[in-house]
Scaffold this motif. Structure first.
Motif, PDB file in Angstrom:
ATOM      1  N   GLU A 135       0.835  -1.206   0.000  1.00 23.37           N
ATOM      2  CA  GLU A 135       0.000   0.000   0.000  1.00 23.37           C
ATOM      3  C   GLU A 135       0.871   1.257   0.000  1.00 23.37           C
ATOM      4  OE1 GLU A 135      -3.325   0.183  -0.104  1.00 23.37           O
ATOM      5  OE2 GLU A 135      -3.574  -1.983  -0.203  1.00 23.37           O
ATOM      6  N   ASP A 136       0.338   2.341  -0.594  1.00 17.33           N
ATOM      7  CA  ASP A 136       1.054   3.621  -0.614  1.00 17.33           C
ATOM      8  C   ASP A 136       0.870   4.396   0.686  1.00 17.33           C
ATOM      9  OD1 ASP A 136       1.933   3.159  -3.188  1.00 17.33           O
ATOM     10  OD2 ASP A 136       0.150   4.078  -4.091  1.00 17.33           O
ATOM     11  N   ASN A 137      -0.172   4.076   1.434  1.00 17.36           N
ATOM     12  CA  ASN A 137      -0.431   4.761   2.696  1.00 17.36           C
ATOM     13  C   ASN A 137      -0.778   3.737   3.761  1.00 17.36           C
ATOM     14  OD1 ASN A 137      -0.636   7.821   1.934  1.00 17.36           O
ATOM     15  ND2 ASN A 137      -1.817   6.748   0.356  1.00 17.36           N
ATOM     16  N   ASN A 138      -0.236   3.930   4.944  1.00 15.05           N
ATOM     17  CA  ASN A 138      -0.657   3.135   6.089  1.00 15.05           C
ATOM     18  C   ASN A 138      -0.384   3.913   7.373  1.00 15.05           C
ATOM     19  OD1 ASN A 138       2.160   2.613   6.612  1.00 15.05           O
ATOM     20  ND2 ASN A 138       2.043   1.014   5.031  1.00 15.05           N
ATOM     21  N   VAL A 139      -0.886   3.401   8.463  1.00 14.77           N
ATOM     22  CA  VAL A 139      -0.814   4.097   9.747  1.00 14.77           C
ATOM     23  C   VAL A 139      -0.110   3.200  10.766  1.00 14.77           C
ATOM     24  CG1 VAL A 139      -2.151   5.132  11.624  1.00 14.77           C
ATOM     25  CG2 VAL A 139      -2.932   5.385   9.263  1.00 14.77           C
ATOM     26  N   LYS A 153       0.955   8.548  10.359  1.00 13.17           N
ATOM     27  CA  LYS A 153       0.525   8.160   9.020  1.00 13.17           C
ATOM     28  C   LYS A 153       1.707   8.220   8.055  1.00 13.17           C
ATOM     29  CE  LYS A 153      -2.768   9.152   5.313  1.00 13.17           C
ATOM     30  NZ  LYS A 153      -3.847  10.030   4.843  1.00 13.17           N
ATOM     31  N   LEU A 154       1.978   7.101   7.379  1.00 15.43           N
ATOM     32  CA  LEU A 154       3.040   7.032   6.381  1.00 15.43           C
ATOM     33  C   LEU A 154       2.420   7.247   5.001  1.00 15.43           C
ATOM     34  CD1 LEU A 154       5.056   3.932   7.651  1.00 15.43           C
ATOM     35  CD2 LEU A 154       5.587   6.327   8.005  1.00 15.43           C
ATOM     36  N   ASP A 155       2.725   8.393   4.376  1.00 12.22           N
ATOM     37  CA  ASP A 155       2.168   8.699   3.058  1.00 12.22           C
ATOM     38  C   ASP A 155       3.238   8.796   1.978  1.00 12.22           C
ATOM     39  OD1 ASP A 155       3.402  10.960   3.935  1.00 12.22           O
ATOM     40  OD2 ASP A 155       1.690  12.298   3.686  1.00 12.22           O
ATOM     41  N   GLU A 178      -4.037  -0.801   7.882  1.00 11.34           N
ATOM     42  CA  GLU A 178      -4.388  -0.448   6.504  1.00 11.34           C
ATOM     43  C   GLU A 178      -5.884  -0.662   6.283  1.00 11.34           C
ATOM     44  OE1 GLU A 178      -0.285  -1.589   4.162  1.00 11.34           O
ATOM     45  OE2 GLU A 178      -1.843  -3.096   4.373  1.00 11.34           O
ATOM     46  N   LYS A 179      -6.415  -0.014   5.266  1.00 16.07           N
ATOM     47  CA  LYS A 179      -7.843  -0.124   4.970  1.00 16.07           C
ATOM     48  C   LYS A 179      -8.185  -1.469   4.354  1.00 16.07           C
ATOM     49  CE  LYS A 179      -8.574   4.845   4.244  1.00 16.07           C
ATOM     50  NZ  LYS A 179      -9.012   5.897   3.282  1.00 16.07           N
ATOM     51  N   GLU A 180      -7.326  -1.923   3.455  1.00 11.95           N
ATOM     52  CA  GLU A 180      -7.638  -3.122   2.674  1.00 11.95           C
ATOM     53  C   GLU A 180      -7.093  -4.413   3.286  1.00 11.95           C
ATOM     54  OE1 GLU A 180      -9.651  -2.859   0.185  1.00 11.95           O
ATOM     55  OE2 GLU A 180      -9.667  -0.665   0.218  1.00 11.95           O
TER      56      GLU A 180
END
Length: 388
Positions: A135-139, A153-155, A178-180
């Protein structure tokens, strides 16, 4: 100075001026490489963390520019005191790692922040690290309830590394959300002897880009709060080593860099045109022909055309026995078992090979023997193998 040289000089100066104008007007590009260098102000350097580390560790931080092995071998008093050990994206040699484990066994705490850890180190702690996310973004969050409101948050270019296997005694202190995907462990605590080893798989949280955001500083403080309030040794050997290249200073200053490239370009042009004007024509000398090789080839073709394989075998046998007499000092008068034994001892070749060769030699010496082309090829191969 002739007219041609003046023209080339003017063209060279014009080209250098154009290149210099392009260099001066080009926009500076950010270096997004993950260097984790304490002296770099690029997004993924550790310049800010290096400056704030004293306050973060309450002035109990010592940066060590030696390997752990050399440091603990030279400093006996520190080995008897409990302390913290910090390692950030540094290559650890096996000897240094054993020294670190000795300190953990005596009660010291070790904090490793890295997304690449050698397998033998992870095996000794009790985990397996792998790529778990793309993923490109995660927390990043901690599992402790008192830190539930603090996250990061890692963006930008998260590593996506996590712990796919953890031994039962290892405690999960932080996760990547992550969302997914399901939450993945990224911060663990492993007991070792009287001490503990902490491992965080995402070193981006202490880089310049993320520490410049005020809300992210709290997450970093929470991570390092797991260490006791003892003296902390930060082994920075791999991060603080500067280039020893003699041109580093020149190339790091734009005016000197331009002057250096102009000088090199001028030298290349000077050497090129000067050499072109003075170089003499190198005469082509034909190499001498090897007439001996042609003679041997002609004789060989003649024998093949005649098809006298018996004569060729006899000459090959005669040449072989002559080499045995001269080089190995073995009497070839009688080709009996004693001769085969001596040849076996001197050459080290198998007895079966030598006995087969002796049979073929006797066949070649017999003027009434029937000889085929296959006999010649077989004897030639055997005799060459024995003399090698």
């Amino acid at each position: 100075m002739n007219r041609t040289f003046k023209i080339y000089a003017v063209i060279f100066i014009i080209i250098m001026v154009i290149l210099a104008l392009f260099e001066l007007n080009k926009k500076e590009v950010l270096d997004w490489r993950k260097n984790f260098d304490v002296n770099k102000k690029s997004p993924f350097g550790l310049f800010i963390f290096n400056k704030e580390s004293k306050d973060l560790f309450k002035n109990k931080l010592t940066k060590v520019n030696l390997s752990a092995y050399n440091y603990y071998s030279q400093n006996s008093p520190i080995k008897d005191k409990k302390h913290n050990i910090l390692i950030i994206e540094s290559e650890i040699d096996a000897e240094s790692w054993y020294k670190i484990l000795e300190q953990a066994d005596k009660g010291s705490n070790v904090m490793i922040v890295a997304d690449r850890i050698p397998k033998k180190i992870s095996d000794s702690i009790g985990f397996y690290m792998s790529q778990l996310s793309f993923e490109d973004n995660n927390v990043l969050k901690l599992t402790d309830k008192k830190y539930k409101d603090d996250s990061l948050k890692l963006d930008k270019f998260p590593s996506g590394k996590g712990f796919s296997y953890i031994k039962p005694k290892v405690q999960v202190l932080g996760k990547t959300v992550e969302k997914e995907n399901d939450d993945q462990a990224n911060f663990i605590k492993a007991p070792f002897g009287k001490g503990n080893i902490f491992v965080h798989s995402e070193p981006l949280f202490i880089t310049n880009y993320y520490l410049l955001k005020p809300q992210n500083l709290k997450y970093a403080e929470n991570i390092f709060s797991y260490l006791d309030e003892n003296e902390t040794l930060w082994f920075t050997e791999a991060n603080t080593t500067e280039s020893s290249w003699s041109l580093r200073f020149i190339l790091s200053n734009p005016p000197l860099k331009y002057a250096w490239w102009i000088f090199l370009g001028g030298m290349v042009l000077f050497i090129f045109f000067n050499a072109k004007r003075k170089q003499r024509i190198v005469p082509v000398i034909e190499p001498l022909k090897n007439t001996s090789a042609d003679f041997v080839k002609s004789i060989g073709n003649l024998y093949l055309q005649e098809g006298d394989f018996h004569d060729m075998m006899a000459k090959k046998a005669q040449y072989f026995l002559n080499k045995v007499r001269i080089d190995l000092l073995i009497d070839t008068q009688n080709l009996d078992a004693d001769f085969a034994k001596k040849l076996h001892l001197k050459t080290g070749k198998p007895t079966e090979m030598i006995e087969e060769a002796v049979i073929l030699i006797k066949k070649a010496q017999d003027p009434y023997a029937s000889v085929m082309k296959e006999d010649l090829a077989k004897m030639n191969s055997l005799l060459d193998s024995i003399l090698k």
